[in-house]
Design a protein around this motif. Structure first.
Motif, PDB file in Angstrom:
ATOM      1  N   ILE B  83       0.826  -1.216   0.000  1.00 27.20           N
ATOM      2  CA  ILE B  83       0.000   0.000   0.000  1.00 27.20           C
ATOM      3  C   ILE B  83       0.860   1.266   0.000  1.00 27.20           C
ATOM      4  CG2 ILE B  83      -1.658   1.318   1.404  1.00 27.20           C
ATOM      5  CD1 ILE B  83      -2.692  -1.510   2.364  1.00 27.20           C
ATOM      6  N   SER B  84       2.073   1.162   0.587  1.00 24.11           N
ATOM      7  CA  SER B  84       2.917   2.361   0.692  1.00 24.11           C
ATOM      8  C   SER B  84       3.187   2.977  -0.674  1.00 24.11           C
ATOM      9  CB  SER B  84       4.237   2.037   1.399  1.00 24.11           C
ATOM     10  OG  SER B  84       5.079   1.244   0.581  1.00 24.11           O
ATOM     11  N   LYS B  85       3.206   2.132  -1.696  1.00 24.91           N
ATOM     12  CA  LYS B  85       3.459   2.640  -3.050  1.00 24.91           C
ATOM     13  C   LYS B  85       2.335   3.565  -3.521  1.00 24.91           C
ATOM     14  CE  LYS B  85       5.015   1.213  -7.564  1.00 24.91           C
ATOM     15  NZ  LYS B  85       5.538   0.111  -8.386  1.00 24.91           N
ATOM     16  N   LEU B  86       1.118   3.276  -3.051  1.00 23.23           N
ATOM     17  CA  LEU B  86      -0.031   4.106  -3.465  1.00 23.23           C
ATOM     18  C   LEU B  86       0.103   5.538  -2.957  1.00 23.23           C
ATOM     19  CD1 LEU B  86      -2.968   1.615  -2.709  1.00 23.23           C
ATOM     20  CD2 LEU B  86      -1.814   2.023  -4.900  1.00 23.23           C
ATOM     21  N   PHE B  87       0.816   5.696  -1.854  1.00 23.91           N
ATOM     22  CA  PHE B  87       0.934   7.030  -1.250  1.00 23.91           C
ATOM     23  C   PHE B  87       2.270   7.710  -1.571  1.00 23.91           C
ATOM     24  CE2 PHE B  87      -2.401   4.999   1.186  1.00 23.91           C
ATOM     25  CZ  PHE B  87      -3.353   6.003   1.219  1.00 23.91           C
ATOM     26  N   ALA B  88       3.114   7.037  -2.346  1.00 23.36           N
ATOM     27  CA  ALA B  88       4.413   7.638  -2.682  1.00 23.36           C
ATOM     28  C   ALA B  88       4.214   8.802  -3.643  1.00 23.36           C
ATOM     29  CB  ALA B  88       5.325   6.590  -3.311  1.00 23.36           C
ATOM     30  N   PRO B  89       4.807   9.950  -3.340  1.00 23.61           N
ATOM     31  CA  PRO B  89       4.723  11.060  -4.296  1.00 23.61           C
ATOM     32  C   PRO B  89       5.564  10.723  -5.536  1.00 23.61           C
ATOM     33  CG  PRO B  89       6.228  11.604  -2.517  1.00 23.61           C
ATOM     34  CD  PRO B  89       5.633  10.263  -2.184  1.00 23.61           C
ATOM     35  N   ASN B  90       5.367  11.480  -6.577  1.00 29.15           N
ATOM     36  CA  ASN B  90       6.171  11.285  -7.779  1.00 29.15           C
ATOM     37  C   ASN B  90       7.651  11.501  -7.489  1.00 29.15           C
ATOM     38  OD1 ASN B  90       3.851  10.916  -9.332  1.00 29.15           O
ATOM     39  ND2 ASN B  90       3.647  13.141  -9.632  1.00 29.15           N
ATOM     40  N   ILE B 185       9.041  -0.701   1.113  1.00 25.87           N
ATOM     41  CA  ILE B 185       8.157   0.191   1.869  1.00 25.87           C
ATOM     42  C   ILE B 185       8.550   1.609   1.483  1.00 25.87           C
ATOM     43  CG2 ILE B 185       7.461   0.962   4.159  1.00 25.87           C
ATOM     44  CD1 ILE B 185       8.177  -1.855   5.140  1.00 25.87           C
ATOM     45  N   TYR B 186       7.687   2.242   0.726  1.00 27.19           N
ATOM     46  CA  TYR B 186       8.007   3.592   0.254  1.00 27.19           C
ATOM     47  C   TYR B 186       8.152   4.518   1.452  1.00 27.19           C
ATOM     48  CZ  TYR B 186       7.776   2.201  -4.509  1.00 27.19           C
ATOM     49  OH  TYR B 186       8.075   1.598  -5.700  1.00 27.19           O
ATOM     50  N   GLN B 187       9.181   5.311   1.399  1.00 33.42           N
ATOM     51  CA  GLN B 187       9.571   6.157   2.524  1.00 33.42           C
ATOM     52  C   GLN B 187       8.969   7.527   2.284  1.00 33.42           C
ATOM     53  OE1 GLN B 187      11.945   4.647   5.062  1.00 33.42           O
ATOM     54  NE2 GLN B 187      11.019   2.895   4.023  1.00 33.42           N
ATOM     55  N   ASP B 206      18.945   9.406   5.777  1.00 28.18           N
ATOM     56  CA  ASP B 206      17.738   8.877   5.137  1.00 28.18           C
ATOM     57  C   ASP B 206      16.473   9.577   5.612  1.00 28.18           C
ATOM     58  OD1 ASP B 206      19.139   7.036   3.646  1.00 28.18           O
ATOM     59  OD2 ASP B 206      18.634   5.330   4.927  1.00 28.18           O
ATOM     60  N   ARG B 207      15.524   9.685   4.713  1.00 30.96           N
ATOM     61  CA  ARG B 207      14.213  10.220   5.038  1.00 30.96           C
ATOM     62  C   ARG B 207      13.443   9.210   5.877  1.00 30.96           C
ATOM     63  NH1 ARG B 207      12.930  12.271   0.588  1.00 30.96           N
ATOM     64  NH2 ARG B 207      10.720  12.700   0.867  1.00 30.96           N
ATOM     65  N   ALA B 208      12.436   9.668   6.586  1.00 31.38           N
ATOM     66  CA  ALA B 208      11.603   8.811   7.430  1.00 31.38           C
ATOM     67  C   ALA B 208      10.616   8.012   6.588  1.00 31.38           C
ATOM     68  CB  ALA B 208      10.859   9.668   8.443  1.00 31.38           C
ATOM     69  N   VAL B 209      10.255   6.864   7.116  1.00 30.69           N
ATOM     70  CA  VAL B 209       9.190   6.098   6.459  1.00 30.69           C
ATOM     71  C   VAL B 209       7.857   6.823   6.661  1.00 30.69           C
ATOM     72  CG1 VAL B 209       9.106   4.537   8.476  1.00 30.69           C
ATOM     73  CG2 VAL B 209       8.021   3.872   6.324  1.00 30.69           C
ATOM     74  N   PHE B 210       7.572   7.241   7.883  1.00 30.54           N
ATOM     75  CA  PHE B 210       6.472   8.153   8.207  1.00 30.54           C
ATOM     76  C   PHE B 210       7.105   9.360   8.893  1.00 30.54           C
ATOM     77  CE2 PHE B 210       4.805   3.851   9.588  1.00 30.54           C
ATOM     78  CZ  PHE B 210       4.284   3.513   8.353  1.00 30.54           C
ATOM     79  N   LYS B 211       6.494  10.499   8.804  1.00 31.38           N
ATOM     80  CA  LYS B 211       6.974  11.698   9.491  1.00 31.38           C
ATOM     81  C   LYS B 211       8.429  12.076   9.123  1.00 31.38           C
ATOM     82  CE  LYS B 211       5.297  12.140  13.739  1.00 31.38           C
ATOM     83  NZ  LYS B 211       5.161  11.789  15.155  1.00 31.38           N
ATOM     84  N   SER B 212       9.267  12.367  10.116  1.00 26.68           N
ATOM     85  CA  SER B 212      10.564  12.987   9.809  1.00 26.68           C
ATOM     86  C   SER B 212      11.752  12.330  10.515  1.00 26.68           C
ATOM     87  CB  SER B 212      10.550  14.467  10.234  1.00 26.68           C
ATOM     88  OG  SER B 212       9.616  15.199   9.489  1.00 26.68           O
ATOM     89  N   THR B 213      12.839  12.194   9.805  1.00 25.25           N
ATOM     90  CA  THR B 213      14.154  12.064  10.416  1.00 25.25           C
ATOM     91  C   THR B 213      14.555  13.485  10.810  1.00 25.25           C
ATOM     92  OG1 THR B 213      14.699  10.243   8.932  1.00 25.25           O
ATOM     93  CG2 THR B 213      16.552  11.389   9.994  1.00 25.25           C
ATOM     94  N   ILE B 214      15.010  13.660  12.057  1.00 26.81           N
ATOM     95  CA  ILE B 214      15.191  15.018  12.579  1.00 26.81           C
ATOM     96  C   ILE B 214      16.636  15.258  13.013  1.00 26.81           C
ATOM     97  CG2 ILE B 214      14.524  16.587  14.460  1.00 26.81           C
ATOM     98  CD1 ILE B 214      11.750  15.199  14.377  1.00 26.81           C
TER      99      ILE B 214
END
Lengths: 315, 315, 315
Positions: B83-90, B185-187, B206-214
């Protein structure tokens, strides 16, 4: 910039009009440079400094030699950090001459070469390379794609720099304020690379805070190697993949370091020393031609023997 | 996208038309997000979720709280990955506004800045830099050559990012199918960097899978540092060369990590902790202001004592 | 190039006009290739070589099989290094066809694609990417910004290569002269990457000296991973952050290596092996599906037990 202006910048009083040209260590400063003493360990260096002036606490001011002006302040190192910004060159030069490119040198598309830079003859500068201002590159050198060479660095003849490597990034230096802020110590030195040096992909070699980080003739670096500021890699030394050197460490000629090995800072390693993979060096090595391993470090044979003893604990 | 469409995509039946805006963890999901439960360890989180719906096995379906819809399936984590792919931005946005560049900002040649991105004032963006779509960069920040900042990331004011560093690359996340295939799992999170942060050369954050790497204000990272997805680097923390952090680990304020030290994932490290060079942290550290060393990790003094005992084995 | 010309280049006498097309190992050489024997350990390989000719010392010349010509010289490995330059392709091809780019593939600005290269359909090639000459890239592959792919490399379908990664840099190979100079062994092989491979940011994957460094289908590499020349990463293997592999090591299918773990060179690791974080592998692992840890390496359970014994030394 005059001493008076510098003193004014850090909020202390000094009316000397002497022109200061840069910052340096106690022992390396010349009569136009400013230096500092933070740590009493270097009091003997203070006595021998030739610097124009020295940032020093009132406690140590009496040790400042004749001919050197004492700039008395509470936090000499922190003030040095603040002053370092005054001597930092521009990130990108606005003025200066167009770069000179030697005959037979091929420059691919999407390359940037900065002001006052010189690339010798018969080089290949591949796409995506960045060569900053005032860089000197010798003859017959190949720079692979997406390499970055920061301003003021020097690369010799017959070198090969593999893709993604960064030469001349800022050393990791800053002073703390009492309220937990870090003040950058501008890294106003450079990196100087000799002739016939090959450097692997995605390495990072930091510029010196003063003077030069040095890689001597014939050295070979593998991929993902980290060289901190003010290190010297001796002639013919071999650093394999993922080696890391902390600041101001000197490898003499023909040192070999195995994969993922590392050194602490401010060490000197004797010629023809071999450090096995994963070895971690925390003290200087004075006797040449020996092999070492482990962390903490042992002579290689002793380390092997020790591992046998350790595994006996399982019996 | 509606829950019905999502359920259909993974081959299960659900006729709810509720609009789902993204994926998140059990505890962080809001009433428009979808979450999942794979591991029973998180059953108590399930009871407290506010998510619109949850992917869950039939075994745990009875624990789903009122107000949250259960999407019952055999492999919740694998289905989340799909499902993560469905929410991945371009990867690259086609539409969107031209980037906004603040006054006094210098953009060198061969720079790419994506759609809807904003670069503040008085920045220097050097040659070869890539800034993706929807990136926000503050004022007075220097980005050295060949840095890559992926879409949606945020960098604050007064930052310095050295050459070759990558910010916002995908976290290392995938689910296994029974026949040995990995489903990405799209990040879909980002990296958020505060103010006055300096990052060395050739790091990878690396970017977060959900929310943010800070990365919080004032942090200092040396070269070749690896920060996995969803980590938090606390205010004023110092990470020296070749440090590596596994995913979701939190460093609180003013943590210092020596060269080549590392942490496992999902840990929390107390403020003002020092990890010596090569230290390997595998458990959370709750007491602040202590020094640790070794792998396995010991308090630094104990580690030194232990090394003495170990070397005695040679006698 | 004829054997006579090659012999002449290294200052030995041979009047054979046979055309030589390249260099290779004793066992992999075909009847048009030149090989070498330096180490007596490979005498049995010499007896089975199908090479056109072999560089060999007079001591071992009698072991050269019929059908293979002996090029007798004092330092076969050093001479191989010298000869390797004769077979090195141009760093940048002058001739050759314009690259072919498949339908639906997006090529962003500031991308360089070399002569005779082919990029498949539905790929995304992001800004700052360098793709050298004669590279083949499959369909539906994403190459993130500032990636460098050296000439002759192959990347499959459905791959993701994150920013800053370098594929095909020269392996770390050179021969010593008696006066302490290193002669580069030109790395005339390539890197071949299968389908559905994801590689993290700022990795470095070296090309083979002969033939290919291979990354098989489905493999996953995290950030800052170092793969030396002639390694093979088996199908579905997982290499996490900062892993390093020395040359010619073979990971069979579904090997998992934890953060900062590493292997020595010329090893083979059985399928479904797990190496814990920081594990250092110095011998081949023949039994599949086992877990290992530590340096030196122990079975994971034994290592945990050993650490308990070691910490008892403090009592």
């Amino acid at each position: 910039m005059t001493l008076e202006e510098i003193a004014d910048f850090i909020g202390i009083n000094c009316q000397e009009k002497k022109e200061i040209t840069g910052l340096n260590t106690l022992l390396d400063s010349n009569e136009n440079q400013l230096t500092f003493l933070e740590n009493k360990k270097y009091l003997s260096d203070l006595k021998n400094t030739k610097a124009a002036a020295v940032l020093v606490t009132s406690e140590n001011a009496s040790e400042v030699p004749n001919g050197t002006i004492a700039l008395i302040c509470d936090e000499p190192y922190l003030n040095l950090a603040k002053i370092s910004k005054l001597f930092a060159p521009n990130v990108v030069e606005m003025d200066g001459e167009k770069p000179l490119i030697g005959g037979g040198t091929k420059v691919m598309p999407n390359v940037y070469i900065g002001k006052d830079s010189v690339v010798g003859s018969d080089c290949t500068i591949m796409a995506g390379v960045f060569i900053g201002d005032n860089v000197k590159i010798g003859n017959n050198t190949i720079i692979y794609p997406n390499v970055t060479i920061y301003r003021d660095c020097v690369v010799g003849n017959d070198c090969i720099i593999h893709a993604g490597t960064v030469i001349g990034s800022d050393g990791f230096g800053f002073a703390n304020t009492k309220d937990g802020k870090y003040i950058k110590i501008y890294q106003n030195g450079n990196v100087t690379i000799g002739n016939d040096v090959e450097i692997g992909a995605n390495c990072a070699i930091d510029r010196a805070v003063f003077k030069s980080t040095i890689i001597e003739d014939g050295a070979r670096l593998d991929n993902l190697v980290h060289i901190a500021h003010n290190c010297k890699i001796g002639r013919g030394s071999i650093l394999t993949g993922q080696v890391g050197l902390a600041g101001s460490t000197i490898l003499n000629a023909y040192v070999v370091m195995g994969g993922q090995s590392a050194t602490a800072g401010h060490l000197e390693i004797a010629p023809f020393t071999t450090i096995a993979a994963r070895g971690g060096v925390t003290k200087s090595i004075t006797e040449p031609k020996k092999s070492w391993a482990g962390f903490p470090l042992f002579e290689h044979k002793q380390w092997l023997k020790l591992q046998g003893k350790i595994s006996n604990l399982l019996k």
